[in-house]
Design a protein around this motif. Structure first.
Motif, short mmCIF file in Angstrom:
data_model
loop_
_atom_site.label_atom_id
_atom_site.label_comp_id
_atom_site.label_asym_id
_atom_site.label_seq_id
_atom_site.Cartn_x
_atom_site.Cartn_y
_atom_site.Cartn_z
N ALA A 232 0.82 -1.22 0.00
CA ALA A 232 0.00 0.00 0.00
C ALA A 232 0.85 1.26 0.00
O ALA A 232 0.41 2.31 -0.48
N THR A 233 2.06 1.17 0.53
CA THR A 233 2.92 2.35 0.62
C THR A 233 4.09 2.30 -0.36
O THR A 233 4.99 3.14 -0.28
N ALA A 234 4.08 1.34 -1.27
CA ALA A 234 5.22 1.13 -2.17
C ALA A 234 5.62 2.38 -2.96
O ALA A 234 6.82 2.69 -3.04
N LEU B 70 9.91 6.52 -3.39
CA LEU B 70 10.33 7.91 -3.45
C LEU B 70 11.22 8.26 -2.27
O LEU B 70 12.24 8.96 -2.42
N LEU B 71 10.89 7.75 -1.08
CA LEU B 71 11.70 8.04 0.10
C LEU B 71 13.11 7.47 -0.04
O LEU B 71 14.08 8.06 0.44
N ALA C 75 5.36 11.74 -0.16
CA ALA C 75 5.64 10.30 -0.18
C ALA C 75 5.06 9.60 1.03
O ALA C 75 4.70 8.41 0.98
N ALA C 76 4.94 10.32 2.16
CA ALA C 76 4.43 9.73 3.39
C ALA C 76 2.90 9.72 3.47
O ALA C 76 2.35 9.13 4.41
N ALA D 257 -2.60 3.24 5.36
CA ALA D 257 -2.05 1.89 5.51
C ALA D 257 -1.86 1.52 6.97
O ALA D 257 -2.16 0.39 7.39
N LEU D 258 -1.40 2.47 7.80
CA LEU D 258 -1.25 2.21 9.23
C LEU D 258 -2.61 1.98 9.87
O LEU D 258 -2.77 1.11 10.73
#
Length: 223
Positions: free
Chosen positions: A30-32, A37-38, A54-55, A61-62
């Motif tokens: 979900a955070t890919a 980018l990070l 990016a965050a 997702a959390l």
């Protein structure tokens, strides 16, 4: 006398491990885009706004991870963590973003000011005030994220409940603050990517330290 299948300590450890691995995999998926980018961004001050963008996927997702881990069934032979994660994401993504996006905006402004403090000539007392504001906002937002992940309240009520329980239950406030300090240490010493790869364990720990708050909300505010 033998125990029924799925009730022994080894079965519980195996089920918990399986649930954490599945939730971590789905969190990473979900955070890919943001994680990628990070990884390529440096620690330059000019990259702070991009890091905030990016965050953005991290909040929903959390929230989904909290939802899935909180709803691990008592019957360990009936585990469906992937379905629980996806359901939590579908139900809570918008509510999580209402909390997460303003928090990232506040943290971005504070980080930019701190990065350019010399050029801007910002006094030390003002910097200390900004850091305190960022810390308080993060503490309230993360606590509110737990509430919005597990309960259905209006956005204003979610924030009021978060402040109420943080002020009224110092153990909960200290627990959340400790986890935030640990997350900051991992980020500074290693990287944001490492922190994201520990997200499922972080979510489980967050549920543990906020358990008194969760029980209090259920007893006092949920019919």
């Amino acid at each position: 006398m033998s125990r029924p299948f799925g009730t022994g300590p080894l079965s519980r450890v195996a089920a918990r491990t399986y649930t954490l691995l599945v939730v971590e995999a789905l969190f990473a998926a979900a955070t890919a885009p943001g994680l990628a980018l990070l990884v390529v961004l440096g620690r330059d001050a000019g990259d702070i706004p991009l890091a905030a963008v990016a965050a953005l996927p991290v909040g929903p997702a959390l929230s989904a991870a909290l939802f899935a881990l909180h709803r691990q069934p008592a019957d360990l032979t009936d585990l469906h963590p992937a379905a629980a994660f996806l359901r939590g994401y579908r139900l809570n993504a918008l509510g999580a973003l209402r909390i997460w996006a303003p928090l990232l905006a506040v943290l971005t402004v504070v980080a930019v000011v701190l990065a350019h403090r010399s050029a801007a000539g910002v006094p030390a007392w003002w910097l200390a005030l900004l850091v305190a504001l960022a810390a308080a906002a993060t503490l309230v937002a993360v606590t509110a994220l737990v509430i919005v992940s597990l309960f259905v309240f209006r956005p204003g009520d979610v924030l009021r409940l978060a402040v109420h329980f943080l002020a009224g239950r110092p153990v909960t406030a200290l627990g959340v603050a400790g986890l935030l300090l640990a997350a900051a240490a991992v980020t500074l010493l290693l990287s944001e990517a490492v922190l994201l790869l520990l997200a499922a364990g972080y979510a489980a720990a967050l549920l543990t330290v906020t358990r008194p708050m969760i029980a209090g909300i259920r007893e006092r505010f949920v019919a």
